[in-house]
Design an enzyme around this catalytic site. Sequence first.
Site, PDB file in Angstrom:
ATOM      1  N   HIS A  26     -10.816  -4.359   9.912  1.00  0.00           N
ATOM      2  CA  HIS A  26     -11.493  -4.240   8.612  1.00  0.00           C
ATOM      3  C   HIS A  26     -12.855  -3.546   8.758  1.00  0.00           C
ATOM      4  O   HIS A  26     -13.747  -3.757   7.941  1.00  0.00           O
ATOM      5  CB  HIS A  26     -11.708  -5.625   7.972  1.00  0.00           C
ATOM      6  CG  HIS A  26     -10.471  -6.196   7.349  1.00  0.00           C
ATOM      7  ND1 HIS A  26      -9.416  -6.651   8.090  1.00  0.00           N
ATOM      8  CD2 HIS A  26     -10.110  -6.374   6.055  1.00  0.00           C
ATOM      9  CE1 HIS A  26      -8.470  -7.101   7.280  1.00  0.00           C
ATOM     10  NE2 HIS A  26      -8.860  -6.937   6.037  1.00  0.00           N
ATOM     11  N   GLU A  65       0.804  -1.231   0.000  1.00  0.00           N
ATOM     12  CA  GLU A  65       0.000   0.000   0.000  1.00  0.00           C
ATOM     13  C   GLU A  65       0.831   1.273   0.000  1.00  0.00           C
ATOM     14  O   GLU A  65       0.567   2.191  -0.786  1.00  0.00           O
ATOM     15  CB  GLU A  65      -0.999  -0.016   1.162  1.00  0.00           C
ATOM     16  CG  GLU A  65      -2.139  -1.023   1.004  1.00  0.00           C
ATOM     17  CD  GLU A  65      -1.802  -2.400   1.529  1.00  0.00           C
ATOM     18  OE1 GLU A  65      -0.659  -2.575   2.022  1.00  0.00           O
ATOM     19  OE2 GLU A  65      -2.648  -3.307   1.454  1.00  0.00           O
TER      20      GLU A  65
END
Lengths: 326, 327
Positions: free
Chosen positions: B129, B60
């Site tokens: 998440h 990322e």
Amino acid sequence: MAKNVTANSEDYLRMYRQMVRIRTFEDNANQLYLTAKMPGLTHMYSGQEAVAVGICEALEKTDHITSTHRGHGHCVAKGAEFKEMFCELLGKAEGYCRGKGGSMHIADQANGNLGANAIVGGSAGIATGAALTAKRLGNGAVTVCFFGDGALGQGLLYEVMNMAALWKLPVIYACENNLYGEYTHVSEMAAGKLGGRAEAFGIEAFEVDGQDVLAVNQLTQELVARARKGEGPFFMALNTYRYHGHHVGDINRTYYRSKEEEADWKDNRDPITNFGAWLVKENIANAEDLDAIQAEIKAAATNAVTYALDAPYPPADEVDSHVFAA
Amino acid sequence: MREITLSQAVNEAIAEEMRRDETIFLLGEDVAEAGTPFKILSGLVEEFGTDRIIDTPISEPGFAGIAVGAAMTGSRPIVDLMFGDFLFLVMDQLCNQAAKTHYMSGGKLNVPMVLRTNMGATRRSAAQHSQSLHTLVAHIPGLKVAMPSSAYEAKGLLKSAIRDNNPVVIFEDKLMYQDKAEVPEEEFLIPLGQAHVKREGSDITFVAISSMVQIAESAADMLAADGISAEIVDPRTIVPLDEETILNSVKKTSRVLVVDEGHQSFGVSAEIAARVAEKAFYYLDSPVMRMGAMDVPIPFSPALEDLTVPTAERVYELARQAVRGEI
């Protein structure tokens, strides 16, 4: 030192001039700090001139570089002017970034310098992204990512080298190993071979004497030509030395390196002295020519410093301009 | 009018903009053939090829940084960040690099990139998440932050974000990807910085962000049965924030409850509440109120997770008490 295949007398003298310009710029910047005329701190590039000049002399104006907190040398070598640089260091409105960036964020987009970066290794992604644009546009531009040995500890570098290798991007990772990350020797911070990191990704890695401007230039020319043909990315380890401390305020350094070591690099491996001697030996210039170049650059720097000291600060209403682009 | 899902709206926005502008490309994890785990991007790689819909390694910070450099040199990248929780991984590239480049360069360099990501709990995905982290980026000058509340907003805001010359972070509520809304077939844009009065009312204003607009609508329906009229303001973007529309509504209704799915402490709801308190204080008939997610990591167990986020029932109850003068 060995003659470059493609260089002529004019090229050699320009390399000499550019190295002297960097050293002179830094001497003046240091003086501005010591006389309390410059806000904040700065990180001197002195000693590493052959790296920036050898590399940037192999680039076109349309090629990009990303720079570091020790970035004045890259900025000068890529074509920047003294006046706008000193204005930026002093936080003046006529600086390259209107005084908003300062020493650690100086950028000169017109000459392809995407900016210094105050996060160690922070520009590795930017350089790789610039190379991705070039590849997509097919414009042949190459990006050189300058970083120091200290940045070898940053994960971002390895993430983007991996992608650059997967996507064959025209980027050259130029690791300036000046032996110290801040106040710690590279041997205490980087395990294994420096170039081995790149080779693990299938990137060709090279090591070169960063005090030899011709060697740096020759290697860079070869790699730039290959990168333009889609054979990149590449990795260069450039062995060099920083004469000053980590920053201008780092005066007492004996706890991390000896005065003898500093003297040895300055006396025996200075890139400007050695290249000047080579120019004389090869009959490209004589000692008087070199003295005249030094004097002319010194005068130009003095003028630029005087100009910058007298130049106005940005008006207060600029404090909240440029937060967002139109 | 036709109805499409929020997922289709995002897909359409990207496809339309990519057809219009060759400098746009998209990169992220499993965005090409896989079309992302939520299948939002299905079909794009078939139309635009792998040069423009680019699968990256699981890196990322790396691909966010590559987007910053590409944006600085003439590209318009769209970063797909699979989960909003991964924002913590890209903070240096987003907040130290992308957000500051235009300012630090004195206006010479632009970073026209979009980072699409998501938010939202109650999907039983636990603490890493499920977060709604828009507050983090809204705090950093130089980043615009869009919070679409339906498929219509998702399309119009994303198209504006792609055309904007600044880094824009857009948060899609992952529980809304299959929710349908009316979306015109013809092209439209929703400007960044323009709030929408979703429902008009007279007794209390709900400033509701992203999926909290749906919660606010349910609460407003329940209040209507009690004879209480709620107005709903959807800011649509929190940076820039359309303060005027929010203040005008509060001045009219004299009460406000800010509903947001980010953690309540130090959150976007606190910022909006503070602005109302500073600028509409003398119009108020009850204390400024806010409701965010509880200040706990999002738990896995459904029995616990459902307690952590605002619900229509809790919004209804708090609003009813406020209007009755019980607060």
